[in-house]
Design a protein around this motif. Structure first.
Motif, PDB file in Angstrom:
ATOM      1  N   THR A  31      51.216  77.014  62.610  1.00  0.00           N
ATOM      2  CA  THR A  31      51.102  77.769  61.361  1.00  0.00           C
ATOM      3  C   THR A  31      52.458  77.917  60.685  1.00  0.00           C
ATOM      4  O   THR A  31      52.587  77.735  59.462  1.00  0.00           O
ATOM      5  CB  THR A  31      50.479  79.154  61.624  1.00  0.00           C
ATOM      6  OG1 THR A  31      49.197  78.972  62.231  1.00  0.00           O
ATOM      7  CG2 THR A  31      50.322  79.947  60.343  1.00  0.00           C
ATOM      8  N   ILE A  32      53.480  78.214  61.447  1.00  0.00           N
ATOM      9  CA  ILE A  32      54.833  78.342  60.895  1.00  0.00           C
ATOM     10  C   ILE A  32      55.285  77.013  60.293  1.00  0.00           C
ATOM     11  O   ILE A  32      55.881  76.983  59.216  1.00  0.00           O
ATOM     12  CB  ILE A  32      55.829  78.838  61.967  1.00  0.00           C
ATOM     13  CG1 ILE A  32      55.549  80.314  62.281  1.00  0.00           C
ATOM     14  CG2 ILE A  32      57.266  78.633  61.533  1.00  0.00           C
ATOM     15  CD1 ILE A  32      56.290  80.832  63.495  1.00  0.00           C
ATOM     16  N   SER A  33      54.986  75.922  60.957  1.00  0.00           N
ATOM     17  CA  SER A  33      55.347  74.604  60.432  1.00  0.00           C
ATOM     18  C   SER A  33      54.636  74.330  59.111  1.00  0.00           C
ATOM     19  O   SER A  33      55.245  73.824  58.156  1.00  0.00           O
ATOM     20  CB  SER A  33      54.990  73.528  61.460  1.00  0.00           C
ATOM     21  OG  SER A  33      55.271  72.250  60.953  1.00  0.00           O
ATOM     22  N   GLU A  34      53.349  74.664  59.040  1.00  0.00           N
ATOM     23  CA  GLU A  34      52.604  74.476  57.791  1.00  0.00           C
ATOM     24  C   GLU A  34      53.177  75.351  56.675  1.00  0.00           C
ATOM     25  O   GLU A  34      53.301  74.914  55.528  1.00  0.00           O
ATOM     26  CB  GLU A  34      51.126  74.794  57.984  1.00  0.00           C
ATOM     27  CG  GLU A  34      50.382  73.745  58.775  1.00  0.00           C
ATOM     28  CD  GLU A  34      48.916  74.097  58.952  1.00  0.00           C
ATOM     29  OE1 GLU A  34      48.555  75.294  58.893  1.00  0.00           O
ATOM     30  OE2 GLU A  34      48.125  73.157  59.141  1.00  0.00           O
ATOM     31  N   LEU A  35      53.502  76.592  56.998  1.00  0.00           N
ATOM     32  CA  LEU A  35      54.080  77.491  56.001  1.00  0.00           C
ATOM     33  C   LEU A  35      55.437  76.984  55.527  1.00  0.00           C
ATOM     34  O   LEU A  35      55.768  77.076  54.339  1.00  0.00           O
ATOM     35  CB  LEU A  35      54.205  78.909  56.564  1.00  0.00           C
ATOM     36  CG  LEU A  35      52.892  79.658  56.754  1.00  0.00           C
ATOM     37  CD1 LEU A  35      53.131  80.959  57.518  1.00  0.00           C
ATOM     38  CD2 LEU A  35      52.230  79.937  55.423  1.00  0.00           C
ATOM     39  N   ASN A  36      56.221  76.461  56.441  1.00  0.00           N
ATOM     40  CA  ASN A  36      57.522  75.904  56.082  1.00  0.00           C
ATOM     41  C   ASN A  36      57.365  74.721  55.130  1.00  0.00           C
ATOM     42  O   ASN A  36      58.093  74.614  54.146  1.00  0.00           O
ATOM     43  CB  ASN A  36      58.277  75.485  57.348  1.00  0.00           C
ATOM     44  CG  ASN A  36      59.687  75.050  57.035  1.00  0.00           C
ATOM     45  OD1 ASN A  36      60.421  75.763  56.361  1.00  0.00           O
ATOM     46  ND2 ASN A  36      60.068  73.877  57.521  1.00  0.00           N
ATOM     47  N   ASP A  37      56.403  73.856  55.416  1.00  0.00           N
ATOM     48  CA  ASP A  37      56.149  72.713  54.534  1.00  0.00           C
ATOM     49  C   ASP A  37      55.708  73.180  53.149  1.00  0.00           C
ATOM     50  O   ASP A  37      56.144  72.637  52.128  1.00  0.00           O
ATOM     51  CB  ASP A  37      55.085  71.790  55.138  1.00  0.00           C
ATOM     52  CG  ASP A  37      55.559  71.081  56.399  1.00  0.00           C
ATOM     53  OD1 ASP A  37      56.781  71.067  56.658  1.00  0.00           O
ATOM     54  OD2 ASP A  37      54.697  70.545  57.135  1.00  0.00           O
ATOM     55  N   ALA A  38      54.834  74.187  53.110  1.00  0.00           N
ATOM     56  CA  ALA A  38      54.361  74.713  51.826  1.00  0.00           C
ATOM     57  C   ALA A  38      55.511  75.349  51.044  1.00  0.00           C
ATOM     58  O   ALA A  38      55.612  75.182  49.820  1.00  0.00           O
ATOM     59  CB  ALA A  38      53.239  75.724  52.052  1.00  0.00           C
ATOM     60  N   LEU A  39      56.378  76.066  51.737  1.00  0.00           N
ATOM     61  CA  LEU A  39      57.526  76.690  51.073  1.00  0.00           C
ATOM     62  C   LEU A  39      58.476  75.634  50.515  1.00  0.00           C
ATOM     63  O   LEU A  39      58.973  75.752  49.393  1.00  0.00           O
ATOM     64  CB  LEU A  39      58.263  77.613  52.043  1.00  0.00           C
ATOM     65  CG  LEU A  39      59.489  78.341  51.500  1.00  0.00           C
ATOM     66  CD1 LEU A  39      59.111  79.216  50.315  1.00  0.00           C
ATOM     67  CD2 LEU A  39      60.137  79.168  52.596  1.00  0.00           C
ATOM     68  N   ALA A  40      58.719  74.595  51.280  1.00  0.00           N
ATOM     69  CA  ALA A  40      59.596  73.514  50.815  1.00  0.00           C
ATOM     70  C   ALA A  40      59.004  72.853  49.571  1.00  0.00           C
ATOM     71  O   ALA A  40      59.727  72.572  48.606  1.00  0.00           O
ATOM     72  CB  ALA A  40      59.812  72.488  51.928  1.00  0.00           C
ATOM     73  N   ALA A  41      57.695  72.617  49.572  1.00  0.00           N
ATOM     74  CA  ALA A  41      57.042  72.015  48.407  1.00  0.00           C
ATOM     75  C   ALA A  41      57.133  72.948  47.201  1.00  0.00           C
ATOM     76  O   ALA A  41      57.377  72.499  46.072  1.00  0.00           O
ATOM     77  CB  ALA A  41      55.583  71.692  48.725  1.00  0.00           C
ATOM     78  N   ALA A  42      56.954  74.244  47.417  1.00  0.00           N
ATOM     79  CA  ALA A  42      57.042  75.214  46.318  1.00  0.00           C
ATOM     80  C   ALA A  42      58.451  75.257  45.747  1.00  0.00           C
ATOM     81  O   ALA A  42      58.629  75.371  44.527  1.00  0.00           O
ATOM     82  CB  ALA A  42      56.615  76.602  46.800  1.00  0.00           C
TER      83      ALA A  42
END
Length: 80
Positions: A31-42
């Motif tokens: 979940t943290i990895s997915e959130l990190n990817d989403a934050l980077a994209a944002a």
């Protein structure tokens, strides 16, 4: 024999708890990895949008300067 049975049950219960904790940890890491990817994209999207907004504002300033070189010549806002 009763002591050995209790020790085996306690060991099995402890192993089950450890397995549950490992499962939860793996889920949290995912979940943290997915959130990190989403934050980077944002963040990338924000940088792109900021650049676009700056270009639009520069174009607007340039258009106003060409149309009304003197700010005193600019017509009043529509509510006047």
């Amino acid at each position: 024999m009763t002591g050995a049975l209790i020790d085996a049950q306690a060991h099995a219960a402890l192993e089950q708890r450890v397995t549950e904790l490992e499962t939860r940890l793996a889920f949290q890491e995912h979940t943290i990895s997915e959130l990190n990817d989403a934050l980077a994209a944002a963040r990338l999207e924000l940088v792109a949008q900021t650049g676009l907004l700056r270009r639009v504002m520069d174009d607007l300033r340039q258009a106003r300067t060409v149309q009304f070189p003197d700010p005193g010549q600019e017509p009043p806002p529509p509510h006047y």
